[in-house]
Design a protein around this motif. Structure first.
Motif, PDB file in Angstrom:
ATOM      1  N   HIS A  63       5.497   8.486  -6.966  1.00 30.78           N
ATOM      2  CA  HIS A  63       4.569   7.542  -6.268  1.00 30.78           C
ATOM      3  C   HIS A  63       3.420   7.904  -6.818  1.00 30.78           C
ATOM      4  O   HIS A  63       2.705   8.666  -7.239  1.00 30.78           O
ATOM      5  CB  HIS A  63       4.502   8.310  -4.739  1.00 30.78           C
ATOM      6  CG  HIS A  63       6.178   8.324  -3.996  1.00 30.78           C
ATOM      7  ND1 HIS A  63       6.686   7.267  -3.938  1.00 30.78           N
ATOM      8  CD2 HIS A  63       6.847   9.691  -3.767  1.00 30.78           C
ATOM      9  CE1 HIS A  63       7.944   7.603  -3.264  1.00 30.78           C
ATOM     10  NE2 HIS A  63       7.987   9.033  -3.312  1.00 30.78           N
ATOM     11  N   SER A  64       2.385   6.849  -6.228  1.00 26.90           N
ATOM     12  CA  SER A  64       1.154   6.697  -6.629  1.00 26.90           C
ATOM     13  C   SER A  64       0.531   7.743  -5.693  1.00 26.90           C
ATOM     14  O   SER A  64       0.879   8.129  -4.698  1.00 26.90           O
ATOM     15  CB  SER A  64       0.517   5.367  -6.074  1.00 26.90           C
ATOM     16  OG  SER A  64       0.375   5.273  -4.772  1.00 26.90           O
ATOM     17  N   ALA A  65      -0.914   8.120  -6.228  1.00 28.42           N
ATOM     18  CA  ALA A  65      -1.588   9.410  -5.450  1.00 28.42           C
ATOM     19  C   ALA A  65      -1.656   8.823  -3.806  1.00 28.42           C
ATOM     20  O   ALA A  65      -1.534   9.656  -2.827  1.00 28.42           O
ATOM     21  CB  ALA A  65      -2.975   9.514  -6.089  1.00 28.42           C
ATOM     22  N   ARG A  66      -1.850   7.637  -3.505  1.00 25.97           N
ATOM     23  CA  ARG A  66      -2.232   7.244  -2.103  1.00 25.97           C
ATOM     24  C   ARG A  66      -0.816   7.314  -1.492  1.00 25.97           C
ATOM     25  O   ARG A  66      -0.948   7.732  -0.267  1.00 25.97           O
ATOM     26  CB  ARG A  66      -2.633   5.788  -2.362  1.00 25.97           C
ATOM     27  CG  ARG A  66      -2.649   5.043  -0.739  1.00 25.97           C
ATOM     28  CD  ARG A  66      -3.171   3.818  -0.901  1.00 25.97           C
ATOM     29  NE  ARG A  66      -2.101   2.635  -1.089  1.00 25.97           N
ATOM     30  CZ  ARG A  66      -1.600   1.891  -0.565  1.00 25.97           C
ATOM     31  NH1 ARG A  66      -1.676   1.921   0.964  1.00 25.97           N
ATOM     32  NH2 ARG A  66      -0.482   1.151  -1.040  1.00 25.97           N
ATOM     33  N   ILE A  67       0.250   6.977  -2.006  1.00 31.93           N
ATOM     34  CA  ILE A  67       1.538   6.928  -1.416  1.00 31.93           C
ATOM     35  C   ILE A  67       2.019   8.552  -1.048  1.00 31.93           C
ATOM     36  O   ILE A  67       2.520   8.804  -0.193  1.00 31.93           O
ATOM     37  CB  ILE A  67       2.462   6.009  -2.088  1.00 31.93           C
ATOM     38  CG1 ILE A  67       2.364   4.728  -1.995  1.00 31.93           C
ATOM     39  CG2 ILE A  67       4.014   6.415  -1.492  1.00 31.93           C
ATOM     40  CD1 ILE A  67       1.895   4.055  -0.484  1.00 31.93           C
ATOM     41  N   TYR A 103      -3.291   3.407   5.997  1.00 33.24           N
ATOM     42  CA  TYR A 103      -3.050   3.187   4.475  1.00 33.24           C
ATOM     43  C   TYR A 103      -2.630   1.691   4.224  1.00 33.24           C
ATOM     44  O   TYR A 103      -2.080   1.269   3.253  1.00 33.24           O
ATOM     45  CB  TYR A 103      -1.746   4.056   4.265  1.00 33.24           C
ATOM     46  CG  TYR A 103      -2.227   5.526   4.225  1.00 33.24           C
ATOM     47  CD1 TYR A 103      -2.880   6.026   2.816  1.00 33.24           C
ATOM     48  CD2 TYR A 103      -2.160   6.489   5.072  1.00 33.24           C
ATOM     49  CE1 TYR A 103      -3.246   7.269   2.656  1.00 33.24           C
ATOM     50  CE2 TYR A 103      -2.715   7.642   4.882  1.00 33.24           C
ATOM     51  CZ  TYR A 103      -2.990   8.099   3.588  1.00 33.24           C
ATOM     52  OH  TYR A 103      -3.552   9.533   3.447  1.00 33.24           O
ATOM     53  N   VAL A 301      -6.318   1.342  -4.808  1.00 30.84           N
ATOM     54  CA  VAL A 301      -5.097   1.339  -5.774  1.00 30.84           C
ATOM     55  C   VAL A 301      -4.095   0.114  -5.620  1.00 30.84           C
ATOM     56  O   VAL A 301      -3.188   0.014  -6.100  1.00 30.84           O
ATOM     57  CB  VAL A 301      -4.248   2.739  -5.663  1.00 30.84           C
ATOM     58  CG1 VAL A 301      -5.258   3.902  -6.057  1.00 30.84           C
ATOM     59  CG2 VAL A 301      -3.827   2.802  -4.258  1.00 30.84           C
ATOM     60  N   GLU A 302      -4.518  -0.763  -4.421  1.00 35.59           N
ATOM     61  CA  GLU A 302      -3.492  -1.716  -4.309  1.00 35.59           C
ATOM     62  C   GLU A 302      -3.624  -2.853  -5.498  1.00 35.59           C
ATOM     63  O   GLU A 302      -4.546  -2.938  -6.167  1.00 35.59           O
ATOM     64  CB  GLU A 302      -3.861  -2.371  -3.237  1.00 35.59           C
ATOM     65  CG  GLU A 302      -3.643  -1.813  -1.773  1.00 35.59           C
ATOM     66  CD  GLU A 302      -4.838  -0.950  -1.489  1.00 35.59           C
ATOM     67  OE1 GLU A 302      -4.867  -0.213  -0.483  1.00 35.59           O
ATOM     68  OE2 GLU A 302      -5.760  -0.882  -2.445  1.00 35.59           O
ATOM     69  N   SER A 303      -2.660  -3.594  -5.750  1.00 33.94           N
ATOM     70  CA  SER A 303      -2.601  -4.516  -6.769  1.00 33.94           C
ATOM     71  C   SER A 303      -2.980  -5.744  -6.214  1.00 33.94           C
ATOM     72  O   SER A 303      -3.000  -6.009  -4.810  1.00 33.94           O
ATOM     73  CB  SER A 303      -1.014  -4.776  -7.326  1.00 33.94           C
ATOM     74  OG  SER A 303      -0.224  -4.998  -6.165  1.00 33.94           O
ATOM     75  N   GLU A 306      -0.264  -7.599  -3.885  1.00 31.51           N
ATOM     76  CA  GLU A 306      -0.140  -6.899  -2.721  1.00 31.51           C
ATOM     77  C   GLU A 306      -1.176  -7.242  -1.623  1.00 31.51           C
ATOM     78  O   GLU A 306      -1.020  -7.299  -0.506  1.00 31.51           O
ATOM     79  CB  GLU A 306      -0.133  -5.215  -2.869  1.00 31.51           C
ATOM     80  CG  GLU A 306      -0.016  -4.375  -1.621  1.00 31.51           C
ATOM     81  CD  GLU A 306      -0.056  -2.819  -2.071  1.00 31.51           C
ATOM     82  OE1 GLU A 306       0.170  -2.011  -1.117  1.00 31.51           O
ATOM     83  OE2 GLU A 306      -0.301  -2.635  -3.154  1.00 31.51           O
TER      84      GLU A 306
END
Length: 623
Positions: A63-67, A103, A301-303, A306
């Motif tokens: 997972h990413s740090a945010r997730i 989030y 950190v979103e693409s 997204e």
């Protein structure tokens, strides 16, 4: 709908908790919510297959740090199944807008867009600006990017097509043409200067213009002018000439008017340094009807796909999408989004990412605007952050404030008293958070500023304490700025203490002895007043904050006073609604004439029964 099982899974959080939920989930589409220990919603998501989607969160790695942080904070989950994935998408966006999870990508600007309404409840159609539900009979054209864009277009339509903008009541009470007729902005149907058939022809032309058919209108006007001139109807020919000139001027000042795109929204996204700007251009009837920029709240950190998907879903929640939406970036699930938007519109909606030609130029223009707007915003934010840091140092605050609330009152000898609150933060003014307070206290002495401030703050913080006692949202201020000196600060400190809110710093801003701008004194509870040097940027910053609150309070007071001045006595009579009031004013010409009317005259008005007529007579002759 499902959530925690009876044992509430109190001992588990994160991956272990989510693993437990998998045992009760199937492959249905639906929406899931992840909640923290206090029950606040962390994230809302949709899934074609709930079990498969939630199982991704049960993994311990990848997972990413945010997730990963979101999973660690998850203490419970809630689920709602739907029939289709499209329903899940629509429900997801409703919940995101309602709950504002930490989030999720959040679209913070949710104002409705104005339209132009050609109202047809009256034989002579009225043209006006409209915002909100489309309940009134007539044809709607829009959306426009702003009220300013609507006003400019209305001004152009009045110049070219001479349509009335007055209310039906004003129309019915006119006995001679108004100023708009004198300056050639209306054809004065109210006093018979134009017949119904000719007026309806003007309305039809105006609607053709709004549909993008201005060239055909211009050609038709030119033919009519030639016929009138040959028939030696020189006055009519001159009027047609003036309309052609006005229409030519309108066409010459229009913004980007694409020939090959009749109806579309052009949406472009630019992301930089964890921030994003989305530009939306509205094209209707081959004309640009303005643009608006939006700044979605990101986690950094979103693409791009997204962010664009989240923006589209939230932006069109409550708005009817056009037939074509041109995008600068792709989205995560274009087929699902197309189905959802088509279902909302009741017709096919096409999403496109053009690569060449006129459509690509439109997207590139929107993208350039998004890039420039974000650069300006980041520059302004950097300057704002420096000012907030200076404010923190000057007033010994624990940290740079993220939300400053500034309060002011306005009244004239105690009448039409109002309180105003404006809000500022790291990104400047937060105008969606501005508030107006009509002073309701009957025991407040007229002109008692302390009493008015007490009512405003009591109402404001009593509501905060009720809605968010644990301060989980960003609605709580970090600093209060009060327009006033030691007395005001002391009174506010006492009010806040009575409410049990004593940890929010407050500053009173008072003019110096000669009341000069730039010689303000600052007051804090229990401390000596002090001043900043005259060229200190923090001083100018505080002055702007104080002046904005003053402007807001005065504007609110003026609006309230104007409304009171224009109040109609008929509004005070129970049972007299808009239709009856309109009928009375149309019959008698004014409320004063209604007050003098006898019972028999009142009964003669359509919709006024004998009992209602008696009620009107009693109202105006009581005592």
């Amino acid at each position: 709908m499902t959530d925690s099982p009876p044992e509430m899974r109190a001992a588990k959080t994160g991956h272990a908790l989510i693993q437990d939920y998998l045992r009760t989930l199937d492959g249905s589409p639906g929406v899931y919510r992840m909640l923290d220990a206090q029950g606040a919603v962390l994230y809302v998501g949709k899934a074609r297959n709930l079990r498969a989607r939630v199982s991704n969160y049960a993994r311990g790695a990848g997972h990413s740090a945010r997730i990963a942080r979101m999973i660690r904070e998850t203490c419970s989950m809630m689920f709602l199944t739907t029939r289709t994935e499209t329903e899940a998408l629509l429900l997801e966006q409703n919940l995101i807008k309602q709950l504002k999870p930490r989030y999720n990508v959040l679209l913070r600007d949710d104002k409705s867009f104005p339209n132009i309404l050609v109202a047809k409840s009256h034989p002579f159609a009225q043209i006006k600006k409209h915002r909100g539900a489309k309940a009134e009979k007539g044809d709607y054209y829009g959306p426009f990017a702003s009220a300013g864009a609507v006003n400019r277009t209305l001004n152009q339509l009045q110049r070219v097509f001479l349509l009335r903008s007055c209310t039906d009541a004003t129309f019915s009470s006119r006995t001679r043409p108004c100023l708009l007729y004198q300056i050639k902005r209306c054809s004065a149907p109210c006093v018979g200067r134009i017949g119904l058939d000719d007026y309806n022809a003007l309305v039809a032309d105006a609607e053709l213009f709004l549909q993008g058919k201005s060239t055909a209108i211009q050609a038709q006007l030119a033919r009519e002018m030639t016929v009138a001139s040959e028939a030696m109807e020189y006055e009519r020919a001159a009027a047609l000439r003036d309309r052609i000139k006005a229409l030519t001027a309108v066409q010459s000042v229009q913004a980007i008017n694409p020939r090959g795109v009749a109806e579309a929204d052009v949406i472009a996204l630019h992301m930089e340094a964890g921030q994003a700007c989305v530009q939306v251009f509205f094209i209707r009837g081959n004309q640009s009807w303005g643009n608006r920029d939006f700044y979605p709240k990101l986690n950094g950190v979103e693409s791009a796909d997204e962010v664009m998907q989240a923006f589209l879903a939230q932006f069109y929640d409550g708005k009817v999408p056009p037939r074509l939406i041109l995008l600068s970036h792709g989205i995560e699930d274009p087929d699902l989004m197309t189905d959802a938007l088509s279902e909302k519109a009741g017709r096919k909606v096409v999403l496109g990412i053009p690569r060449r030609g006129e459509k690509a130029e439109l997207v590139e223009n929107a993208l350039r605007n998004a890039r420039e707007s974000l650069a300006r915003r980041m520059s302004e934010s950097a300057a704002q952050l420096r000012l907030l840091e200076g404010l923190t140092e000057a007033f010994d605050l624990p940290a740079p404030p993220q939300r400053i609330e500034i309060y002011d009152n306005s009244h004239i000898q105690g009448t039409n008293a109002v309180g105003g609150m404006v809000v500022a933060g790291p990104e400047g003014w937060i105008k969606s958070q501005y508030r107006k307070f009509n002073i309701k206290g009957t025991e407040i002495t007229p002109g008692d500023d302390f009493g008015m401030m007490k009512e405003v703050l009591t109402r404001r913080f009593s509501r905060l304490l009720k809605e968010d006692p644990d301060r989980q949202t960003d609605s709580w201020p970090d600093l209060l700025l009060i327009d006033g000196g030691a007395g005001q600060v002391s009174a506010v400190h006492e009010i806040m203490a009575d409410l049990g809110v004593e940890d929010i710093p407050m500053i009173g801003v008072a003019k110096g002895e000669d009341r000069d701008h730039g010689k303000e004194e600052f007051h804090r509870p229990g401390q000596r007043p002090f001043a900043l040097r005259m060229n200190d940027p923090v001083l100018y910053f505080i002055q702007r904050l104080r002046d904005e609150a003053h402007r807001w309070a005065i504007g609110t007071h003026r609006a309230k006073r104007a409304k009171a001045t224009m109040a109609n006595p008929l509004d005070e009579i129970a049972g007299i609604g808009a239709a009856r009031k309109r009928a009375l004013l149309a019959h008698f010409g004014s409320a004063k004439a209604v007050s003098r009317a006898g019972l028999a005259d009142l009964v003669a008005v359509e919709g006024i029964s004998e009992s209602m007529a008696q009620k009107i007579v009693d109202h105006f002759h009581k005592g």
